[in-house]
Design a protein around this motif. Structure first.
Motif, PDB file in Angstrom:
ATOM      1  N   CYS A 116       0.847  -1.197   0.000  1.00  0.00           N
ATOM      2  CA  CYS A 116       0.000   0.000   0.000  1.00  0.00           C
ATOM      3  C   CYS A 116       0.880   1.244   0.000  1.00  0.00           C
ATOM      4  CB  CYS A 116      -0.929  -0.018   1.206  1.00  0.00           C
ATOM      5  SG  CYS A 116      -0.102   0.172   2.794  1.00  0.00           S
ATOM      6  N   ALA A 117       0.283   2.369  -0.299  1.00  0.00           N
ATOM      7  CA  ALA A 117       1.046   3.615  -0.372  1.00  0.00           C
ATOM      8  C   ALA A 117       1.704   3.939   0.962  1.00  0.00           C
ATOM      9  CB  ALA A 117       0.137   4.755  -0.800  1.00  0.00           C
ATOM     10  N   ALA A 118       1.025   3.630   2.063  1.00  0.00           N
ATOM     11  CA  ALA A 118       1.580   3.933   3.381  1.00  0.00           C
ATOM     12  C   ALA A 118       2.845   3.112   3.632  1.00  0.00           C
ATOM     13  CB  ALA A 118       0.546   3.646   4.457  1.00  0.00           C
ATOM     14  N   CYS A 119       2.775   1.811   3.384  1.00  0.00           N
ATOM     15  CA  CYS A 119       3.940   0.956   3.621  1.00  0.00           C
ATOM     16  C   CYS A 119       5.070   1.286   2.654  1.00  0.00           C
ATOM     17  CB  CYS A 119       3.545  -0.516   3.512  1.00  0.00           C
ATOM     18  SG  CYS A 119       2.441  -1.035   4.844  1.00  0.00           S
ATOM     19  N   LYS A 120       4.724   1.665   1.448  1.00  0.00           N
ATOM     20  CA  LYS A 120       5.735   2.039   0.464  1.00  0.00           C
ATOM     21  C   LYS A 120       6.476   3.294   0.926  1.00  0.00           C
ATOM     22  CE  LYS A 120       4.555   1.371  -3.853  1.00  0.00           C
ATOM     23  NZ  LYS A 120       3.971   1.566  -5.197  1.00  0.00           N
ATOM     24  N   ILE A 121       5.741   4.280   1.418  1.00  0.00           N
ATOM     25  CA  ILE A 121       6.367   5.528   1.866  1.00  0.00           C
ATOM     26  C   ILE A 121       7.151   5.309   3.156  1.00  0.00           C
ATOM     27  CG2 ILE A 121       5.824   7.833   2.775  1.00  0.00           C
ATOM     28  CD1 ILE A 121       3.571   7.888   0.632  1.00  0.00           C
ATOM     29  N   LEU A 122       6.600   4.480   4.041  1.00  0.00           N
ATOM     30  CA  LEU A 122       7.291   4.186   5.305  1.00  0.00           C
ATOM     31  C   LEU A 122       8.417   3.167   5.137  1.00  0.00           C
ATOM     32  CD1 LEU A 122       4.174   3.990   7.636  1.00  0.00           C
ATOM     33  CD2 LEU A 122       5.805   5.866   7.436  1.00  0.00           C
ATOM     34  N   ARG A 123       8.527   2.601   3.937  1.00  0.00           N
ATOM     35  CA  ARG A 123       9.553   1.606   3.593  1.00  0.00           C
ATOM     36  C   ARG A 123       9.524   0.415   4.540  1.00  0.00           C
ATOM     37  NH1 ARG A 123      14.528   5.508   1.791  1.00  0.00           N
ATOM     38  NH2 ARG A 123      13.331   6.554   0.195  1.00  0.00           N
ATOM     39  N   ARG A 124       8.340  -0.135   4.658  1.00  0.00           N
ATOM     40  CA  ARG A 124       8.199  -1.326   5.483  1.00  0.00           C
ATOM     41  C   ARG A 124       7.411  -2.368   4.705  1.00  0.00           C
ATOM     42  NH1 ARG A 124       3.898   0.608  10.134  1.00  0.00           N
ATOM     43  NH2 ARG A 124       2.068   0.442   8.819  1.00  0.00           N
ATOM     44  N   ARG A 125       7.440  -3.587   5.188  1.00  0.00           N
ATOM     45  CA  ARG A 125       6.747  -4.682   4.531  1.00  0.00           C
ATOM     46  C   ARG A 125       5.243  -4.545   4.804  1.00  0.00           C
ATOM     47  NH1 ARG A 125       5.492 -10.008   5.983  1.00  0.00           N
ATOM     48  NH2 ARG A 125       5.365 -11.355   4.165  1.00  0.00           N
ATOM     49  N   VAL A 154     -10.552   8.567   7.227  1.00  0.00           N
ATOM     50  CA  VAL A 154      -9.363   8.803   6.398  1.00  0.00           C
ATOM     51  C   VAL A 154      -9.602  10.002   5.488  1.00  0.00           C
ATOM     52  CG1 VAL A 154      -7.989   7.848   4.506  1.00  0.00           C
ATOM     53  CG2 VAL A 154      -8.473   6.455   6.498  1.00  0.00           C
ATOM     54  N   ASN A 155     -10.784  10.069   4.870  1.00  0.00           N
ATOM     55  CA  ASN A 155     -11.074  11.220   4.003  1.00  0.00           C
ATOM     56  C   ASN A 155     -11.038  12.520   4.798  1.00  0.00           C
ATOM     57  OD1 ASN A 155     -11.387   9.572   1.772  1.00  0.00           O
ATOM     58  ND2 ASN A 155     -13.597   9.376   2.045  1.00  0.00           N
ATOM     59  N   SER A 156     -11.547  12.478   6.010  1.00  0.00           N
ATOM     60  CA  SER A 156     -11.531  13.662   6.870  1.00  0.00           C
ATOM     61  C   SER A 156     -10.101  14.055   7.243  1.00  0.00           C
ATOM     62  CB  SER A 156     -12.358  13.398   8.124  1.00  0.00           C
ATOM     63  OG  SER A 156     -12.326  14.517   8.970  1.00  0.00           O
ATOM     64  N   LEU A 201      -7.436   4.827  13.344  1.00  0.00           N
ATOM     65  CA  LEU A 201      -8.181   3.839  12.564  1.00  0.00           C
ATOM     66  C   LEU A 201      -8.515   2.598  13.387  1.00  0.00           C
ATOM     67  CD1 LEU A 201      -6.462   4.058   9.066  1.00  0.00           C
ATOM     68  CD2 LEU A 201      -8.677   4.959   9.761  1.00  0.00           C
ATOM     69  N   GLN A 202      -7.615   2.188  14.262  1.00  0.00           N
ATOM     70  CA  GLN A 202      -7.868   0.996  15.080  1.00  0.00           C
ATOM     71  C   GLN A 202      -8.961   1.244  16.110  1.00  0.00           C
ATOM     72  OE1 GLN A 202      -3.918   0.132  16.481  1.00  0.00           O
ATOM     73  NE2 GLN A 202      -3.540  -1.361  14.839  1.00  0.00           N
ATOM     74  N   LEU A 204      -3.708   0.108   7.065  1.00  0.00           N
ATOM     75  CA  LEU A 204      -3.710   1.252   6.169  1.00  0.00           C
ATOM     76  C   LEU A 204      -3.995   0.889   4.712  1.00  0.00           C
ATOM     77  CD1 LEU A 204      -0.540   2.963   7.652  1.00  0.00           C
ATOM     78  CD2 LEU A 204      -2.911   3.550   8.099  1.00  0.00           C
ATOM     79  N   ALA A 205      -3.801  -0.373   4.334  1.00  0.00           N
ATOM     80  CA  ALA A 205      -3.917  -0.788   2.923  1.00  0.00           C
ATOM     81  C   ALA A 205      -5.271  -0.468   2.290  1.00  0.00           C
ATOM     82  CB  ALA A 205      -3.591  -2.268   2.788  1.00  0.00           C
ATOM     83  N   PRO A 206      -6.407  -0.719   2.941  1.00  0.00           N
ATOM     84  CA  PRO A 206      -7.676  -0.429   2.256  1.00  0.00           C
ATOM     85  C   PRO A 206      -7.923   1.057   2.007  1.00  0.00           C
ATOM     86  CG  PRO A 206      -8.039  -1.837   4.185  1.00  0.00           C
ATOM     87  CD  PRO A 206      -6.625  -1.382   4.230  1.00  0.00           C
TER      88      PRO A 206
END
Length: 189
Positions: free
Chosen positions: A34-43, A90-92, A78-79, A50-52
């Motif tokens: 997901c974009a979050a994991c890609k930016i945070l550079r984690r698996r 998330v939109n907010s 989110l949790q 965060l993926a959905p």
């Protein structure tokens, strides 16, 4: 080499007489993080919170929210929410982060105040237009009564009776009479 039992699984149609290998299993689908994991550079794990909400095609969405709120705070928020409310949250967050980046002092409150100011200005303009419309309607009614009086006086001088006031709906017939113009002058000065 010849086929003795003539079954397609055991016979090969090749000229060398070799058997075709069974089809290989489909290659595993490689999912992009997901974009979050890609930016945070984690698996990105299967149950990434965060993926959905931050798909790999929208990295800017997470970047903006991350810059203002931070990844750990986004995950915590989110949790704490039920899944049916997370998309709106998330939109907010993304909207609030955008507003905070544009206006670091007031953020969303600045945009809300500006919109409220516009509403009050438009309401004042509407009230002014309504008053002006009432004035024009009043002038029109006064003009119609003057026209009717003038016509009734002209008809009484000629010996006929004034017809009902509704018959004077079309005033374009009366504009050629010079005596009527004298009655209009006090309305426009």
């Amino acid at each position: 080499m010849e086929c003795s039992d003539k079954t397609p699984a055991t016979c090969s149609s090749s000229s060398a007489g070799m058997m075709t290998p069974p089809p290989s299993p489909p290659s595993p689908v490689i999912l992009t993080p997901c974009a979050a994991c890609k930016i945070l550079r984690r698996r990105c794990v299967d149950k990434c919170v965060l993926a959905p909400y931050f798909p790999p095609t929208e990295p800017l969405k997470f970047t903006i929210a991350h810059r203002v709120f931070g990844a750990s705070n986004i995950i915590k928020m989110l949790q704490e929410l039920p899944e049916d409310q997370r998309t709106d949250a998330v939109n907010s967050m993304v909207y609030e982060a955008n507003a905070r980046i544009r206006d670091p002092v007031y953020g969303c409150a600045g945009a809300i105040c500006q919109l409220q100011k516009q509403i009050s200005e438009l309401q004042a303009e509407l009230a002014k237009a309504q008053v002006e419309m009432l004035n024009v309607q009043s002038q029109n009614a006064n003009l119609m009564s003057l026209i009717c009086r003038e016509m009734s006086q002209n008809q009484q001088n000629n010996g006929s009776v004034c017809p009902d006031q509704q018959t004077y709906g079309n005033t374009s017939l009366f504009l050629d009479d010079n005596s009527i113009y004298a009655a209009w002058e006090p309305l426009w000065t």
